[in-house]
Write a protein that holds these residues in place. Structure first.
Motif, PDB file in Angstrom:
ATOM      1  N   GLY B  29     -36.875  -3.293 -38.273  1.00 14.83           N
ATOM      2  CA  GLY B  29     -36.561  -2.923 -39.643  1.00 14.83           C
ATOM      3  C   GLY B  29     -37.361  -3.678 -40.688  1.00 14.83           C
ATOM      4  O   GLY B  29     -37.234  -3.416 -41.884  1.00 14.83           O
ATOM      5  N   ARG B 184     -39.906   1.776 -45.807  1.00 12.97           N
ATOM      6  CA  ARG B 184     -39.145   0.533 -45.687  1.00 12.97           C
ATOM      7  C   ARG B 184     -37.658   0.799 -45.895  1.00 12.97           C
ATOM      8  O   ARG B 184     -36.810   0.270 -45.175  1.00 12.97           O
ATOM      9  N   GLN B 187     -35.839   1.955 -43.029  1.00 12.44           N
ATOM     10  CA  GLN B 187     -35.719   0.979 -41.935  1.00 12.44           C
ATOM     11  C   GLN B 187     -36.786   1.138 -40.866  1.00 12.44           C
ATOM     12  O   GLN B 187     -36.571   0.780 -39.715  1.00 12.44           O
ATOM     13  N   THR B 189     -39.930  -0.030 -38.987  1.00  9.84           N
ATOM     14  CA  THR B 189     -40.588  -1.318 -38.806  1.00  9.84           C
ATOM     15  C   THR B 189     -42.094  -1.136 -38.963  1.00  9.84           C
ATOM     16  O   THR B 189     -42.691  -0.276 -38.316  1.00  9.84           O
TER      17      THR B 189
END
Lengths: 306, 242
Positions: B29, B184, B187, B189
């Motif tokens: 994340g 972002r 979530q 990564t």
């Protein structure tokens, strides 16, 4: 008079179809691996003899000096074509693993010698099995001449022309529509970026050599009834096909097909006039085309990536 | 456990060492940026993670498993996708086909594939208009969007972005970073390599500074934005007020 030209056109297109198939087989390995199989000619001869063997076995004999007149009748010829395609395709796996993969993408041109060497081995093995004889292969639809608007055409010339066109249309659709075709084009653009898509690049390259072998094998069987079969037949065809590929643009499959057909037709028309000028005209043409367009008529400009 | 962990990874081009014993980690994340000057080894580091380059020392762990020796296509299958430096979209193939290739490793049904492509078109509406155009006809910004959408098509657990702002006009760069921020929020990564340090630090949770192949500094995006050394070396006084 016009019947003569039509006849020259049809024969030219027919042999051009063979050139186009082999030109395409060069293009497939070149775009995906940046290497060429310099034993493509031996692949063609090998395909012809595998096909011939199938024809004989299905006719209950293995005597190359006495090929029965009906050896190609019925489903025997299609069976020979398929078997030759499959077996030469398998040989394609071997040449990739043994003669190309160890050298592809590395500096130097070791693959030139290794593929030539592979072809010599293949030819020698062929001589052991089949001997050096020149064999007349009967055509599946007989040796009669078909009249089209007064022009006399051999049945096998039409078979070759039609099947070459069908094979190339199928190939074109595979490259454009199927996921495999998209993956091959991705590898052709950049093996590294293709691998970032999750594409197993080695597998795609093996697949390219298989497809290339299949096309060469097909071409060998298809042309044998027109040209006679010998283990040395492939070299001439593959040289002309390579010339066609260069003229059309080695990195453009459609260009290669066009180049192959064009070469066949030009050769045929020059042959009407003076047959000894055939080869001269072909290679003068290549030099002229390359002088004006180094990447061929339809070749994409080769740009070195950083 | 971090999703990605590099332990003392060194990467060489022949005799030249481009990355020297670098250790970084990315939590699930998280958006992590690697900033640094030209030739600092940023892109090389990402090549190590994607598998285009095999480390000569150290190990790369993904989800706790050592992936240091895996070829790129197997890393994609495990969930690492990359938008490469210079975009590298397949120029002769359409926008749609580029996206199809992005999902190559997933083996989706036609229906699922169409849904996945639609999802990218919602995120990048410009690409929808260009659906059937060869990628070579796209502008630089559109190609960057396509490269990112193509990587997202793999439904990655870790998205690698290599210099997404490279060669783009400032307004377009703003758009690209807007998208990174929206990723972002979702979530996703991300490990981001970027020369535009200010933009990258604002978008990232954490960042590393890479100098001539070595990690010299690390901290949260905000910390590095206010670090005097970083400000002097990478942010430039003139841009500071903005």
């Amino acid at each position: 008079m016009s019947a003569t030209y039509l006849q020259a056109l049809l024969s030219g297109l027919s042999v051009g179809g063979i050139y186009a198939l082999i030109a395409l087989s060069f293009s497939i390995t070149f775009t995906t691996t940046k290497t060429l199989n310099f034993s493509q000619g031996e692949f063609v001869s090998f395909g012809a003899f595998v096909g011939l063997s199938v024809l004989l076995l299905l006719s209950g004999t293995f005597d190359f000096n006495a090929v029965p007149a009906d050896a190609s009748a019925g489903l025997k010829f299609p069976a020979a074509v398929v078997t030759a395609g499959v077996l030469v395709g398998v040989v394609g796996i071997f040449i990739f693993l043994l003669a190309v993969r160890p050298f592809a993408g590395k500096p130097g041109m070791s693959w030139v010698m290794s593929t030539i060497g592979f072809g010599i081995i293949l030819q020698s093995l062929g001589l052991v099995v089949w001997g050096p004889a020149v064999v007349n292969v009967p055509a599946p639809f007989g040796e009669g001449v078909i009249r089209i608007f007064g022009a006399g055409v051999r049945s096998q010339e039409l078979v070759v022309l039609v099947s070459a066109i069908v094979i190339m249309l199928v190939f074109d659709q595979i490259m454009r529509r199927s996921l495999l075709g998209k993956a091959m084009r991705a590898v052709a653009f950049s093996p590294q970026v293709a691998s970032l898509m999750g594409i197993n690049v080695t597998l795609v390259m093996v697949g390219a050599f298989v497809m290339s072998g299949v096309l060469a094998g097909f071409a060998g069987v298809m042309v044998a009834p027109i040209s006679t079969a010998s283990l040395f037949m492939g070299l001439g065809f593959s040289l002309k096909a390579f010339a066609g590929a260069i003229i059309g643009g080695l990195n453009n499959p459609r260009g290669c097909i066009f180049g192959g057909f064009m070469l066949g037709v030009i050769e045929s028309f020059v042959g009407l006039w003076h047959s000894e000028w055939r080869e001269i005209s072909v290679f003068v043409l290549i030099i002229l085309v390359l002088a004006v367009r180094p990447d061929g008529l339809f070749g994409a400009r080769t740009v070195d990536k950083v | 456990m971090p999703l990605l962990e590099l332990k003392d990874v060194s990467l060489d081009y022949g005799p030249i060492r481009a990355v020297d014993r670098a250790s970084i980690s990315v939590e699930p994340g998280e958006v992590v940026a690697i900033i640094g000057g030209n030739g600092a080894g940023k892109s090389t580091l990402l090549k190590g993670v994607s598998g285009l380059l095999t480390p000569s020392e150290g190990s790369i762990l993904f989800d706790g498993q050592d992936i240091s020796r895996l070829p790129p296509h197997q890393r994609v299958a495990r969930g690492i996708a990359m938008s490469p430096e210079g975009r590298q979209v397949f120029p002769d193939q359409t926008v749609h086909d580029n996206l199809v290739l992005g999902a190559y490793a997933r083996g989706l049904s036609d229906k699922a594939l169409t849904a996945a492509i639609d999802e990218q078109f919602d995120l990048f509406p410009r690409l929808r208009e260009r659906r059937d155009q060869p990628a070579v006809t796209l502008s630089g910004g559109e190609q960057q969007m396509l490269a990112m959408a193509r990587a997202l098509m793999a439904s990655p657990r870790l998205l690698l972005l290599d210099e997404p702002s490279l060669g783009l006009a400032p307004l377009i760069v703003r758009d690209i970073f807007q998208i990174i921020r929206s990723l972002r929020e979702r979530q996703i990564t991300i490990l981001l390599v970027e020369q535009m340090a200010t933009m990258a630090l604002k978008a990232a949770h954490r960042a590393y500074v890479l100098e001539t192949g070595r990690i010299t500094l690390t901290g949260t995006g905000a910390e590095l934005l206010n670090d005097p050394k970083v400000r002097a070396a990478y942010l430039g006084v003139a841009h500071d007020a903005a």
